[in-house]
Scaffold this motif. Sequence first.
Motif, PDB file in Angstrom:
ATOM      1  N   LEU A   1     -26.363  13.318  25.072  1.00 39.70           N
ATOM      2  CA  LEU A   1     -26.242  14.445  24.157  1.00 39.70           C
ATOM      3  C   LEU A   1     -25.004  14.227  23.282  1.00 39.70           C
ATOM      4  CD1 LEU A   1     -27.070  17.578  26.356  1.00 39.70           C
ATOM      5  CD2 LEU A   1     -28.603  16.036  25.132  1.00 39.70           C
ATOM      6  N   PRO A   2     -25.027  14.718  22.038  1.00 38.83           N
ATOM      7  CA  PRO A   2     -23.867  14.515  21.143  1.00 38.83           C
ATOM      8  C   PRO A   2     -22.579  15.047  21.772  1.00 38.83           C
ATOM      9  CG  PRO A   2     -25.746  15.366  19.918  1.00 38.83           C
ATOM     10  CD  PRO A   2     -26.129  15.433  21.363  1.00 38.83           C
ATOM     11  N   ARG A   3     -21.529  14.245  21.685  1.00 34.47           N
ATOM     12  CA  ARG A   3     -20.245  14.634  22.291  1.00 34.47           C
ATOM     13  C   ARG A   3     -19.523  15.684  21.460  1.00 34.47           C
ATOM     14  NH1 ARG A   3     -19.180   8.252  23.013  1.00 34.47           N
ATOM     15  NH2 ARG A   3     -19.943   8.018  25.158  1.00 34.47           N
ATOM     16  N   ARG A   4     -18.862  16.585  22.142  1.00 32.55           N
ATOM     17  CA  ARG A   4     -18.018  17.562  21.456  1.00 32.55           C
ATOM     18  C   ARG A   4     -16.640  16.969  21.172  1.00 32.55           C
ATOM     19  NH1 ARG A   4     -19.239  23.030  25.091  1.00 32.55           N
ATOM     20  NH2 ARG A   4     -21.464  23.225  24.524  1.00 32.55           N
ATOM     21  N   THR A   5     -16.109  16.257  22.137  1.00 32.01           N
ATOM     22  CA  THR A   5     -14.814  15.595  21.972  1.00 32.01           C
ATOM     23  C   THR A   5     -14.874  14.240  22.670  1.00 32.01           C
ATOM     24  OG1 THR A   5     -13.871  16.524  24.016  1.00 32.01           O
ATOM     25  CG2 THR A   5     -13.562  17.806  21.995  1.00 32.01           C
ATOM     26  N   ALA A   6     -13.958  13.340  22.314  1.00 33.76           N
ATOM     27  CA  ALA A   6     -13.901  12.030  22.963  1.00 33.76           C
ATOM     28  C   ALA A   6     -12.473  11.497  22.886  1.00 33.76           C
ATOM     29  CB  ALA A   6     -14.855  11.050  22.300  1.00 33.76           C
ATOM     30  N   PHE A   7     -11.942  11.089  24.027  1.00 31.77           N
ATOM     31  CA  PHE A   7     -10.607  10.483  24.070  1.00 31.77           C
ATOM     32  C   PHE A   7     -10.785   8.981  23.917  1.00 31.77           C
ATOM     33  CE2 PHE A   7      -6.675   8.868  25.649  1.00 31.77           C
ATOM     34  CZ  PHE A   7      -5.734   9.854  25.368  1.00 31.77           C
ATOM     35  N   VAL A   8     -10.237   8.430  22.830  1.00 34.62           N
ATOM     36  CA  VAL A   8     -10.480   7.033  22.460  1.00 34.62           C
ATOM     37  C   VAL A   8      -9.155   6.309  22.257  1.00 34.62           C
ATOM     38  CG1 VAL A   8     -11.625   5.492  20.815  1.00 34.62           C
ATOM     39  CG2 VAL A   8     -12.559   7.776  21.231  1.00 34.62           C
ATOM     40  N   ARG A   9      -9.086   5.083  22.746  1.00 33.17           N
ATOM     41  CA  ARG A   9      -7.947   4.207  22.440  1.00 33.17           C
ATOM     42  C   ARG A   9      -8.492   2.888  21.920  1.00 33.17           C
ATOM     43  NH1 ARG A   9      -5.613   1.165  27.873  1.00 33.17           N
ATOM     44  NH2 ARG A   9      -7.630   0.508  28.691  1.00 33.17           N
ATOM     45  N   SER A  10      -7.634   2.095  21.279  1.00 34.12           N
ATOM     46  CA  SER A  10      -8.068   0.771  20.835  1.00 34.12           C
ATOM     47  C   SER A  10      -8.031  -0.169  22.027  1.00 34.12           C
ATOM     48  CB  SER A  10      -7.172   0.242  19.713  1.00 34.12           C
ATOM     49  OG  SER A  10      -5.852   0.038  20.165  1.00 34.12           O
ATOM     50  N   THR A  11      -8.965  -1.096  22.078  1.00 41.84           N
ATOM     51  CA  THR A  11      -9.061  -2.000  23.222  1.00 41.84           C
ATOM     52  C   THR A  11      -7.995  -3.072  23.208  1.00 41.84           C
ATOM     53  OG1 THR A  11     -10.662  -3.325  21.982  1.00 41.84           O
ATOM     54  CG2 THR A  11     -11.536  -1.660  23.476  1.00 41.84           C
ATOM     55  N   SER A  12      -7.518  -3.444  22.018  1.00 44.03           N
ATOM     56  CA  SER A  12      -6.541  -4.528  21.911  1.00 44.03           C
ATOM     57  C   SER A  12      -5.873  -4.461  20.551  1.00 44.03           C
ATOM     58  CB  SER A  12      -7.215  -5.897  22.092  1.00 44.03           C
ATOM     59  OG  SER A  12      -6.335  -6.948  21.714  1.00 44.03           O
ATOM     60  N   SER A  13      -4.607  -4.850  20.501  1.00 41.14           N
ATOM     61  CA  SER A  13      -3.895  -4.858  19.224  1.00 41.14           C
ATOM     62  C   SER A  13      -4.457  -5.909  18.275  1.00 41.14           C
ATOM     63  CB  SER A  13      -2.401  -5.134  19.464  1.00 41.14           C
ATOM     64  OG  SER A  13      -2.229  -6.399  20.091  1.00 41.14           O
ATOM     65  N   LYS A  14      -5.222  -6.883  18.805  1.00 41.82           N
ATOM     66  CA  LYS A  14      -5.781  -7.944  17.975  1.00 41.82           C
ATOM     67  C   LYS A  14      -7.218  -7.645  17.538  1.00 41.82           C
ATOM     68  CE  LYS A  14      -2.936 -11.538  20.142  1.00 41.82           C
ATOM     69  NZ  LYS A  14      -2.945 -12.821  20.894  1.00 41.82           N
ATOM     70  N   ARG A  15      -7.758  -6.506  18.011  1.00 32.15           N
ATOM     71  CA  ARG A  15      -9.130  -6.156  17.662  1.00 32.15           C
ATOM     72  C   ARG A  15      -9.166  -4.732  17.128  1.00 32.15           C
ATOM     73  NH1 ARG A  15     -12.339  -7.094  23.048  1.00 32.15           N
ATOM     74  NH2 ARG A  15     -14.046  -6.347  21.733  1.00 32.15           N
ATOM     75  N   SER A  16     -10.307  -4.356  16.600  1.00 27.53           N
ATOM     76  CA  SER A  16     -10.431  -3.019  16.027  1.00 27.53           C
ATOM     77  C   SER A  16     -11.445  -2.163  16.773  1.00 27.53           C
ATOM     78  CB  SER A  16     -10.844  -3.127  14.554  1.00 27.53           C
ATOM     79  OG  SER A  16     -12.051  -3.854  14.425  1.00 27.53           O
ATOM     80  N   ASP A  17     -11.840  -2.595  17.972  1.00 24.35           N
ATOM     81  CA  ASP A  17     -12.798  -1.830  18.756  1.00 24.35           C
ATOM     82  C   ASP A  17     -12.117  -0.643  19.430  1.00 24.35           C
ATOM     83  OD1 ASP A  17     -14.774  -3.623  18.104  1.00 24.35           O
ATOM     84  OD2 ASP A  17     -14.494  -4.843  19.906  1.00 24.35           O
ATOM     85  N   GLY A  18     -12.873   0.438  19.588  1.00 21.03           N
ATOM     86  CA  GLY A  18     -12.378   1.578  20.327  1.00 21.03           C
ATOM     87  C   GLY A  18     -12.979   1.608  21.714  1.00 21.03           C
ATOM     88  N   GLN A  19     -12.258   2.207  22.654  1.00 21.77           N
ATOM     89  CA  GLN A  19     -12.748   2.365  24.020  1.00 21.77           C
ATOM     90  C   GLN A  19     -12.721   3.847  24.374  1.00 21.77           C
ATOM     91  OE1 GLN A  19     -10.216   0.954  27.157  1.00 21.77           O
ATOM     92  NE2 GLN A  19     -11.834   0.959  28.689  1.00 21.77           N
ATOM     93  N   ILE A  20     -13.882   4.379  24.775  1.00 20.94           N
ATOM     94  CA  ILE A  20     -13.975   5.769  25.195  1.00 20.94           C
ATOM     95  C   ILE A  20     -13.441   5.886  26.624  1.00 20.94           C
ATOM     96  CG2 ILE A  20     -15.520   7.699  25.653  1.00 20.94           C
ATOM     97  CD1 ILE A  20     -15.549   7.157  22.792  1.00 20.94           C
ATOM     98  N   LEU A  21     -12.432   6.724  26.817  1.00 21.29           N
ATOM     99  CA  LEU A  21     -11.886   6.942  28.149  1.00 21.29           C
ATOM    100  C   LEU A  21     -12.486   8.164  28.831  1.00 21.29           C
ATOM    101  CD1 LEU A  21      -8.077   6.186  27.643  1.00 21.29           C
ATOM    102  CD2 LEU A  21      -9.881   4.661  28.441  1.00 21.29           C
ATOM    103  N   ALA A  22     -12.854   9.167  28.057  1.00 17.48           N
ATOM    104  CA  ALA A  22     -13.444  10.380  28.619  1.00 17.48           C
ATOM    105  C   ALA A  22     -14.136  11.148  27.505  1.00 17.48           C
ATOM    106  CB  ALA A  22     -12.378  11.249  29.276  1.00 17.48           C
TER     107      ALA A  22
END
Length: 364
Positions: free
Chosen positions: A91-112
Amino acid sequence: MTPSSSSRPLVPYGWDADWEAAFAPYAEQGLVPGRVVRVDRGLCDVVTPGGTVRADTEFVVPRDPMKVVCTGDWVAVDPEGSDPRFVRTLLPRRTAFVRSTSSKRSDGQILAANVDHAVVAVSLAVELDLGRVERFLALAWESGAQPVVVLSKADLVPDPVTLAHLVQDVETAAPGVPVLTVSALHGDGLDVLRALIGSGTAVLLGQSGAGKSTLANALVGADVMDVRAARDVDGKGRHTTTTRNLLPLTGGGVLIDTPGLRGVGLFDAEGGVGQVFSEIEELAARCRFHDCSHESEPGCAVAAAVDSGELSVRRLESYRKLVRENQWIVAKTDARLRAEIRKDWKRKGAEGRAAMQAKRGHWS
């Protein structure tokens, strides 16, 4: 509109009328609603109206890492009797806590996902790192959740005057954020924290050794998380939490405990940075030039605040660091912004060279 009787067992996990409305098309397909409480190597534990089930995520493995199944997600799963059971959609998320996976990449990682409160645990067993607190808070504000800073292991600071000064230091770095002192060992401050987070979903964040697992056990009211002593040499823990787990709280609400985070890279968190450093953003709006770098320009309200002691040098440097980092991450995926940043660098470089030439002419 209230949740139907069939889905009422999910109410303690955050299910409400809006989630029921979003799930309605999948209910017509015979699917079952549930909330992900743990993800592990292509499988996940999902709490459903009929209990917790193990489900396969094979059909929800997108190329975009921001859309992978995460603890806290609400999902539609196969009905009872299916073997194996699969997660069919998120289901569509209301909120998402995201950090970048690496300083050398631009991918995000969902933590919660679908979090109402982001609890940043900071251990008082080691020296305060206000810059790290500001970094966590920028991500928390950007997620859409309400941040809360918990100064854990407060029993290690018995002097109330010293403790009050530490709280004041953190409050300066966390405008608009509740700052609580908590001793999970003695139970001090837990009632206040429960009252803040007891009506929704909270995610518990912090470095390894911040006392998150001990705090989680105290809030849940049972030893659900493994706890080991932090190293005396640096106060760091031993990563007793290795997965993100969603845990029901005794007084209501749920808690997502997370592994200790060594790296907390920003990910498109311009709004969050602005919220953390709201006083600098307000000062910047009064600068003579709209593109003021707050370094040597005339009429700079930020520099004037530093000179008068209204704004600390540490706070301004932290702001600059996070702004630069966030711009760099965003620029990796935004060609136009990347070009603008390079143009700005060239302009500043040319201004610097012109200033040096002017000085040399003056000296000669």
